[in-house]
Design an enzyme around this catalytic site. Structure first.
Site, PDB file in Angstrom:
ATOM      1  CD  GLU A  70       5.065 -29.864 -26.898  1.00 52.30           C
ATOM      2  OE1 GLU A  70       5.665 -30.690 -27.640  1.00 52.30           O
ATOM      3  OE2 GLU A  70       3.966 -30.104 -26.376  1.00 52.30           O
ATOM      4  CG  HIS A 139       0.280 -34.749 -17.962  1.00 56.44           C
ATOM      5  ND1 HIS A 139       0.577 -36.086 -18.031  1.00 56.44           N
ATOM      6  CD2 HIS A 139       0.120 -34.333 -19.237  1.00 56.44           C
ATOM      7  CE1 HIS A 139       0.572 -36.477 -19.293  1.00 56.44           C
ATOM      8  NE2 HIS A 139       0.312 -35.430 -20.050  1.00 56.44           N
TER       9      HIS A 139
END
Lengths: 338, 375
Positions: A70, A139
Site C-alpha cells: 500500500e 478488517h
C-alpha cells in the site's frame, strides 16, 4: 430500469469513466488477481470481485495489479495524479491505511494548498469498510472519521447502489483526492440503477425519509437501518426524518440544521467508533448552531469504544441495529409529551 | 356471502407497496356509489382521494385512519343490510391479501424506435375494444405523470403512455428537439403498437405535441384532449422553464416543482428526488435545453395551433386549472365554440394529478362523445 448490485455499479462506473477518459487508470492489490503466477488472468478481479473484467477490457497498462504494498502503490498513485493521470486506487481494506497514511494525509491532501492552487491531485482511493462480515478487528473498521479530520480530502460514503454509481463517477471527475468508502456487506444489495452515466454532487445530503418528530442522521450501511427504523416507528405514530449526508467532507450542515430546527430532536447513527466520530461531530454542530431548536437531548447510536469483535454473537451486538435505533428515537420522542 | 364486497388498498404506480389510510370521508352504514370519494390515501409519492370501486352499504371499516397497510389489504367491506354481522366477521376472517407483485400488474412496458433512438412507452388495459388513448406528458415529465389516470381510462379502452425523446426511459439525445420531432415520437409509438387511430391526451408541451400530430397525421387522430396545453396562446412561465433546467439542488428543484401545483404541500420528497435523478442523467440537460429553446424560446410559444383547432373536425377538449402558474388558463378563451373547455377551480398546472377524479370523468366523457360522433 435494470436492478443492479452495489458491486456491479462500482465496476460499471469505473469502466465507463475509463472508456470516457484515457487518463483514468485502476491500480491496487489483486484488482485483477493472479498476476505473475501461472493460470487464469483476472482470476479474482479484486478480493471481492468488484474490479472483475476491467483487466480484460483495458489491459495491463491501465489496470495495474500490485503486490501487497500500500505504501508504494498509493504513493505512486498520488504522484501519478499530480502529474496528469486520474488513478482509481483500491486500498483493499481501510484498516490497512496505517502503512500509507503519510502518502494520503501529508502529500495528496496538501498539494493543492501548499502549491497555491497550481497543483491538483485527482486520485480516488476506493476502500472497503464496516463490520458484519465476520472478518475480525483488522478488517472491519469504519475509519472515515480519520479521513474527514484531514482538510484537503473529500470523503464519500455511498449508502446504496444508485448512490454508489453517481458518487463514484463524481469522484473520478473531481480534481481533489477523494476517499470512497464501500461497505463490504452492501456489495450484493440490489436496486434500480440507470444504465446512463450520472453524477451526484458532493456536499448535498439526501433526505431518505420525511418526518416531523425526530431527525436521524445516518451514514453508509446505517442509512438503510435508519430507514427501516423510521418505517417501523411510523406505525407507532413517531414520524422520523432520515438524512444521508452522502459525504462527510464536504458536509451538508445546512440540511441537518434545517431539519433539526423543524423536529427539535436529533439522533446520529454511526457505525464508527464513538470517540472523535461523525456522531460526535454532528452532535457538536447541532449543539453549537442549533441549540435553540432542541427540544430533547441529542442522542447517538454507535458501537462501544472497543475493537470490532470476531465472535459473530458479539459482532452482531456491537453493530448498531434497527432495534437500538428505534429505542433511542423513542426515548427522545417520548421526552416531549412527558 | 357473495353479496359481500371487499375494498382493498389500491396500487397507485409500480413502486407502491403500502399506503396510509389518512382518514375515512364516509362512515359505517353509508350507502356508497361506485366513484364516490370514500377515503384519503397517502403514499410516499402523493396523497389522493380514493374513490370506491364498487357500490353498496359500507358495513365495516377494517383499516382505521392513520394506519399503514400493504397494497391489497382489506380497508372495508360493503354488503347489503340483509347480510348478518356474523357473515361479515367470517368474510373478514377468511380474507386473504393477494400478493401484489409487479408482474401481476396489467401495465406492459415496450419500446418504439425513432431514428435509432428508443422511445419507451407503457401499455395498460384489458379492454380489447374502444379506440386507444395515447397520453403525452409535458416538458420534464414522463409516463408516470399519468399515475392516477391510466387505470381509470383503461377501463374502457387500451391506454398508452410514452416518454418523449430526452425524457423518462427514452433515449436522452434529441436531434432538433422541435415539435415535429416530438410528434414523430408519438407516431412511432402508434406504429409500434399497431394503433391506426387514437385519442390523444397531451399535457402542457405534450398538448402542443398532440396538436402537431393532428396537423401532420390527421387520419391517426380520433380526438385531442389538451391538458393546460401549449399551442393556444403566446406566453409560458419562463421562470419555471429556466428554474427547472438549472435546478440541481433539492431546494431549487422543490421551488420549481411547487409552481406546478396549486397546493405546494403536494410536492413530496420522492417527487423531488425523482426529478433530481432524471436531471442528473447524462444528456438530459442538453436535451431539455434544446427542446425548450425550440418550442418555447424566451418564454414565448414557438407555434400556435389556434387556427388548426378552429378548422379541425375532430373533437377537441381543453382542461385547465384556474390556478395554473405555468400557462395562463385564459389561453382557453376565444377558441372555436366547437372546442369544449373545462376550467377547474383551485387547480394548478397538473389537473390530471391535482383533480384526477374530475379529470378522468371529463376525459372519458370526451372519448365517448367523440366515438358517438364518428359512428
Amino acid at each position: 430500469m435494470p436492478k443492479k448490485t452495489y458491486r456491479q455499479v462500482i465496476n460499471e462506473a469505473i469502466a465507463s469513466e475509463m472508456r470516457r477518459d484515457s487518463r483514468v487508470v485502476a491500480i491496487g492489490t489483486d484488482i485483477a488477481g493472479g498476476k505473475g503466477s501461472p493460470g487464469e488472468e483476472d482470476a479474482w478481479g479484486g478480493v471481492l470481485g468488484v474490479t472483475k473484467g476491467l483487466y480484460g477490457e483495458f489491459g495491463p497498462e491501465r489496470v495495474l495489479d500490485t503486490p501487497i504494498t500500500e505504501s508504494a502503490f498509493i504513493g505512486a498513485s498520488v504522484g501519478a495524479a499530480a502529474t496528469g493521470l486520474r488513478p482509481v486506487a483500491e486500498l483493499m481494506f481501510v484498516d490497512f491505511m496505517g502503512v500509507c497514511f503519510d502518502q494520503i494525509f501529508n502529500q495528496a491532501a496538501k498539494f493543492r494548498y501548499m502549491f497555491g492552487g497550481k497543483a491538483v491531485t485527482p486520485i480516488v482511493i476506493r476502500t472497503m469498510y464496516g463490520g458484519g462480515f465476520r472478518a475480525a478487528s483488522q478488517h472491519s473498521q469504519c475509519l472515515y472519521p480519520l479521513f474527514t479530520h484531514i482538510p484537503g480530502l473529500k470523503v464519500v460514503i455511498p449508502s446504496s447502489p444508485y448512490e454508489a454509481k453517481g458518487l463514484l463517477i463524481e469522484a473520478i471527475r473531481d480534481n481533489d483526492p477523494v476517499i470512497f468508502f464501500e461497505h463490504k456487506v452492501l456489495y450484493d444489495i440490489e436496486e434500480d440503477v440507470p444504465d446512463e452515466a450520472y453524477t451526484i454532487p458532493f456536499g448535498e445530503a439526501n433526505i431518505t425519509r420525511e418526518g416531523r418528530d425526530v431527525t436521524v442522521v445516518a451514514f453508509g450501511r446505517m442509512v438503510s437501518f435508519a430507514n427501516t427504523a423510521a418505517d417501523e416507528l411510523k406505525r407507532e405514530g413517531i414520524s422520523v426524518t432520515v438524512i444521508d449526508p452522502r459525504t462527510t467532507s464536504p458536509l451538508d450542515t445546512e440540511t441537518i440544521l434545517e431539519s433539526v430546527s423543524a423536529t427539535g430532536r436529533l439522533v446520529v447513527v454511526d457505525e464508527a467508533h464513538p470517540r472523535c466520530s461523525m456522531a460526535a461531530d454532528i452532535a457538536r454542530l447541532v449543539a453549537e448552531e442549533g441549540f435553540k431548536d432542541l427540544r430533547a437531548p441529542i442522542r447517538t447510536v454507535t458501537p462501544p469504544h472497543t475493537p470490532v469483535p470476531f465472535s459473530p454473537t458479539l459482532e452482531d451486538i456491537y453493530i448498531p441495529s434497527v432495534a437500538r435505533i428505534k429505542d433511542v428515537v423513542r426515548s427522545i420522542a417520548a421526552k416531549v409529551s412527558a | 356471502m357473495s353479496d359481500i364486497q371487499p375494498i382493498v388498498m389500491p396500487k397507485w404506480g409500480l413502486a407502491m407497496a403500502e399506503g396510509t389510510l389518512v382518514g375515512w370521508s364516509v362512515g359505517e352504514g353509508s350507502d356508497i356509489q361506485k366513484g364516490d370519494e370514500i377515503a384519503e390515501i397517502e403514499t410516499t409519492k402523493i396523497t389522493n382521494v380514493f374513490e370506491s370501486p364498487v357500490s353498496g352499504v359500507l358495513r365495516r371499516q377494517i383499516t382505521k385512519g392513520g394506519e399503514i397497510v400493504p397494497v391489497g389489504a382489506l380497508l372495508a367491506v360493503l354488503a347489503p343490510s340483509t347480510v348478518s354481522d356474523a357473515e361479515i366477521d367470517a368474510f373478514i376472517g377468511a380474507f386473504v391479501v393477494e400478493s401484489a407483485d409487479d408482474n401481476g400488474s396489467k401495465v406492459v412496458e415496450r419500446e418504439a424506435h425513432l431514428g435509432g433512438r428508443n422511445i419507451f412507452y407503457k401499455f395498460s388495459g384489458s379492454a380489447e375494444d374502444g379506440i386507444p388513448a395515447v397520453l403525452i406528458h409535458g416538458f420534464g415529465g414522463d409516463a408516470d405523470n399519468w399515475l392516477f389516470n391510466i387505470e381509470s381510462l383503461s377501463a374502457s379502452r387500451p391506454v398508452y403512455a410514452l416518454d418523449l425523446p430526452g425524457h423518462g426511459k427514452s433515449t436522452k439525445t434529441v436531434v432538433k428537439g422541435d415539435l415535429d420531432e416530438l410528434a414523430d415520437a408519438v407516431i412511432a409509438v402508434l406504429d409500434d403498437a399497431g394503433v391506426a387511430k387514437a385519442h390523444l391526451v397531451g399535457h402542457s408541451l405534450g398538448g402542443a405535441v398532440a396538436f402537431k400530430v393532428l396537423d401532420k397525421a390527421p387520419t391517426r387522430v380520433a380526438s385531442v384532449a389538451g391538458v393546460a396545453p401549449a399551442g393556444l396562446g403566446e406566453g409560458v412561465n419562463d421562470a419555471y422553464i429556466r428554474g427547472f433546467i438549472s435546478a440541481e439542488k433539492r431546494k431549487d428543484v422543490k421551488s420549481a416543482l411547487q409552481m406546478l401545483v396549486a397546493d405546494p404541500e403536494q410536492v413530496s420528497a420522492t417527487m423531488i428526488e425523482g426529478i433530481q435523478r432524471y436531471k442528473r442523467l447524462e444528456g438530459v440537460k442538453e436535451a431539455i435545453e434544446t427542446i425548450a429553446a425550440k418550442t418555447m424560446p424566451q418564454g414565448r410559444q414557438a407555434v400556435s395551433f389556434r387556427s388548426l383547432v378552429e378548422k379541425t373536425d375532430k373533437p377537441v377538449l381543453v382542461v385547465w386549472g384556474e390556478k395554473d402558474a405555468i400557462i395562463d388558463p385564459r389561453h382557453s378563451e376565444g377558441v372555436a365554440s366547437t372546442v369544449s373547455v373545462v376550467r377547474l377551480p383551485s387547480v394548478g398546472h397538473m389537473p390530471h394529478l391535482e383533480a384526477a377524479k374530475t379529470f378522468n370523468a371529463q376525459v372519458a366523457k370526451h372519448f365517448e362523445n367523440a366515438e358517438a360522433k364518428s359512428r
